[in-house]
Design a protein around this motif. Sequence first.
Motif, PDB file in Angstrom:
ATOM      1  N   SER A  12       2.122   1.248 -17.981  1.00 43.78           N
ATOM      2  CA  SER A  12       2.721   1.020 -16.670  1.00 43.78           C
ATOM      3  C   SER A  12       3.065   2.351 -16.036  1.00 43.78           C
ATOM      4  N   LEU A  13       3.225   2.353 -14.716  1.00 39.89           N
ATOM      5  CA  LEU A  13       3.570   3.579 -13.997  1.00 39.89           C
ATOM      6  C   LEU A  13       5.071   3.816 -13.964  1.00 39.89           C
ATOM      7  N   GLY A  14       5.866   2.822 -14.353  1.00 40.41           N
ATOM      8  CA  GLY A  14       7.308   3.016 -14.412  1.00 40.41           C
ATOM      9  C   GLY A  14       7.921   3.239 -13.039  1.00 40.41           C
ATOM     10  N   VAL A  15       8.992   4.021 -13.042  1.00 39.23           N
ATOM     11  CA  VAL A  15       9.760   4.221 -11.823  1.00 39.23           C
ATOM     12  C   VAL A  15       8.967   4.972 -10.765  1.00 39.23           C
ATOM     13  N   THR A  16       7.895   5.655 -11.161  1.00 39.10           N
ATOM     14  CA  THR A  16       7.076   6.386 -10.186  1.00 39.10           C
ATOM     15  C   THR A  16       6.467   5.462  -9.147  1.00 39.10           C
ATOM     16  N   PHE A  17       6.400   4.172  -9.425  1.00 41.97           N
ATOM     17  CA  PHE A  17       5.838   3.233  -8.457  1.00 41.97           C
ATOM     18  C   PHE A  17       6.707   3.162  -7.196  1.00 41.97           C
ATOM     19  N   VAL A  18       7.955   3.652  -7.283  1.00 38.20           N
ATOM     20  CA  VAL A  18       8.797   3.709  -6.080  1.00 38.20           C
ATOM     21  C   VAL A  18       8.110   4.528  -4.997  1.00 38.20           C
ATOM     22  N   LEU A  19       7.382   5.582  -5.402  1.00 34.78           N
ATOM     23  CA  LEU A  19       6.644   6.393  -4.435  1.00 34.78           C
ATOM     24  C   LEU A  19       5.646   5.536  -3.668  1.00 34.78           C
ATOM     25  N   PHE A  20       4.919   4.689  -4.378  1.00 33.29           N
ATOM     26  CA  PHE A  20       3.911   3.845  -3.727  1.00 33.29           C
ATOM     27  C   PHE A  20       4.571   2.776  -2.846  1.00 33.29           C
ATOM     28  N   ALA A  21       5.718   2.273  -3.274  1.00 33.48           N
ATOM     29  CA  ALA A  21       6.445   1.320  -2.435  1.00 33.48           C
ATOM     30  C   ALA A  21       6.916   1.991  -1.150  1.00 33.48           C
ATOM     31  N   GLY A  22       7.357   3.240  -1.255  1.00 36.93           N
ATOM     32  CA  GLY A  22       7.761   3.990  -0.064  1.00 36.93           C
ATOM     33  C   GLY A  22       6.593   4.248   0.864  1.00 36.93           C
ATOM     34  N   ILE A  23       5.438   4.576   0.290  1.00 40.72           N
ATOM     35  CA  ILE A  23       4.237   4.783   1.104  1.00 40.72           C
ATOM     36  C   ILE A  23       3.879   3.509   1.855  1.00 40.72           C
ATOM     37  N   LEU A  24       3.971   2.371   1.176  1.00 37.62           N
ATOM     38  CA  LEU A  24       3.662   1.096   1.817  1.00 37.62           C
ATOM     39  C   LEU A  24       4.623   0.819   2.974  1.00 37.62           C
ATOM     40  N   ALA A  25       5.920   1.070   2.743  1.00 39.67           N
ATOM     41  CA  ALA A  25       6.906   0.843   3.804  1.00 39.67           C
ATOM     42  C   ALA A  25       6.644   1.767   4.986  1.00 39.67           C
ATOM     43  N   GLY A  26       6.398   3.047   4.705  1.00 36.24           N
ATOM     44  CA  GLY A  26       6.136   3.992   5.786  1.00 36.24           C
ATOM     45  C   GLY A  26       4.878   3.669   6.546  1.00 36.24           C
ATOM     46  N   ASN A  27       3.870   3.147   5.864  1.00 42.68           N
ATOM     47  CA  ASN A  27       2.609   2.800   6.511  1.00 42.68           C
ATOM     48  C   ASN A  27       2.782   1.685   7.536  1.00 42.68           C
ATOM     49  N   PHE A  28       3.744   0.778   7.289  1.00 40.17           N
ATOM     50  CA  PHE A  28       3.994  -0.323   8.221  1.00 40.17           C
ATOM     51  C   PHE A  28       5.140  -0.023   9.187  1.00 40.17           C
ATOM     52  N   GLY A  29       5.587   1.227   9.233  1.00 37.37           N
ATOM     53  CA  GLY A  29       6.605   1.619  10.199  1.00 37.37           C
ATOM     54  C   GLY A  29       8.019   1.289   9.798  1.00 37.37           C
ATOM     55  N   PHE A  30       8.226   0.863   8.579  1.00 38.08           N
ATOM     56  CA  PHE A  30       9.576   0.591   8.068  1.00 38.08           C
ATOM     57  C   PHE A  30      10.130   1.912   7.546  1.00 38.08           C
ATOM     58  N   THR A  31      10.841   2.641   8.401  1.00 38.18           N
ATOM     59  CA  THR A  31      11.208   4.018   8.082  1.00 38.18           C
ATOM     60  C   THR A  31      12.599   4.321   8.622  1.00 38.18           C
ATOM     61  N   ALA A  32      12.962   5.609   8.616  1.00 41.60           N
ATOM     62  CA  ALA A  32      14.280   6.072   9.063  1.00 41.60           C
ATOM     63  C   ALA A  32      14.103   7.429   9.731  1.00 41.60           C
ATOM     64  N   PRO A  33      15.139   7.927  10.419  1.00 34.97           N
ATOM     65  CA  PRO A  33      15.035   9.252  11.044  1.00 34.97           C
ATOM     66  C   PRO A  33      14.663  10.319  10.018  1.00 34.97           C
TER      67      PRO A  33
END
Length: 564
Positions: A40-61
């Motif tokens: 498994s990729l472990g906690v590093t998958f948080v990076l991919f979850a963040g990429i997915l959120a940013g790709n759909f415009g779910f972001t912050a300043p």
Amino acid sequence: MDWLINLFTSQDSVAHIALLYSVVIAMGVYLGKIKIGGISLGVTFVLFAGILAGNFGFTAPNNILSFIQDFGLILFVFCIGLQVGPGFFESFKKGGVTLNLLSTLMILLNIGVMFACYFIFFDTKNPVNLPMMVGTLYGAVTNTPGLGAANEALTSVWHHGAIPQIANGYACAYPLGVLGIIGATIAIRYICRINLDDEEQELNAAEAEDPHAKPHVMYLKVSNSYIAGRTLQEISNFLNRDIVCTRIMHDGHLLVPKRDTVLTLGDEIMVVSADADAEAVKAFIGPEIQVEWNEDKEPQPMISRRILVTKPSMNGKVLGKMHFSSVYGVNITRITRQGIELFASRNHTFQVGDRVMVVGPEENVNRVAEMMGNSTRRLNAPNIATIFIGIMIGILFGSFPIAVPGMPVPLKLGLAGGPLIIAILIGRYGYKFHLVTYTTTSANMMLREVGLVLFLASVGIKAGSSFWATVVAGDGPMYIFTGFLITIIPILIVGTIARLKYHFNYFTIMGMLAGTCTDPPALAYANEVCSKEAPALGYSTVYPLSMFLRIFTAQLIVLFCCGA
């Protein structure tokens, strides 16, 4: 429903930012537990979850994302420094020197292969390509702190427009990096024609040949008036030798003495010491005598117990000089420090907070527990002040400018290098300045993981908007391919050298390679195929220096090569 829509779209609200990080981190952690082929990729998958959120415009300043990213990085690397600090300098002793040299060679080869791929496969006139290759490098060796250090250094020297999202290169190379490390380690086994059963037998033989001091049991009569009225602890201190008094005949009564038991003239005692110390002990306490009262002694059942080192007097003591087997009648089988399982080598230096597995008769194990402290109350209190004092000093140290000829800006260790070095020094020498540096394994892991997921989530969210274009329309496939080369080529070279030239046991090599890549999945695989502690020994020997070099070289590469 307007309130719900605003919660997900109003980027300036605290509630939106907290919700963003909660969704990304929770989703990444849960998805990271999914195993494919047992990995498994472990906690590093948080990076991919963040990429997915940013790709759909779910972001912050962006300024909020940058602050949380940097703070998470500081917390993460500082806790790593505290973890590796106590064993950092000890890792260079004896065989550890060779292992660390091989580890350093592998790190340099990783960098060398990265530059070779850069010049062969990429347009060197495009200033974006080298930073992206740096991100690919740290994905290929599965080292997140290196990514953080490179990303932080890049912000201080980049002047070609928008800062490249090197996390995209990291994300492309990381999954195959995890598989490549394990796969290349297996390939070494076939290249060098290694038989796993033979390697296990070799470890068994080495353990049998590792001699502990020969025990010497004797019965003495207390005849030295100087020690009359003094406790066993005082007598042991006077002798400056390890002795254990297991029985005492006092006024016709057979007793089990403790460290505060007082001896009187005429007492008959049963003493265990190292064979080399026997004559000195007899000369100090009294003559050896023949007794019969030991014949009724029944053997005690063997037990194993985890003992916590809490007495400051144990700091710096060497395992091999404590004569646990000969004097105390117990064996130390393993040691856990800051969550890392260490091999109980004779050269191990004890630190407050070590957890020691002790095996032997219950009475003897209790004696060792009393000697080491074994008081969890002393260590459970959190030492928040030390952590933030260290972070403060680390930021100041990392911000100190060092002028280097030929560099466009002064060299700084930055928010990663400064806190890391200070944390290592505090973890090793903090007790000399009355700093309580110990944190429980769970507390260290909690702080470290919080820092890591905050950093990964921030990096992923910021990189998300450009990830799709990078992977599909850009050089994503090339990052995957070059990352695979960066992973396997150095491992095959260094692993083969370690075996054919230095004749290291294969399981030690597996641990060394996993530690050089700071890759827990590779260590877990090594532990599955080996029943001994050799993989953990190799891993823990090179891990501290490897982590430091990964972070430090990341900054040097960016500062020297990406700022021109």
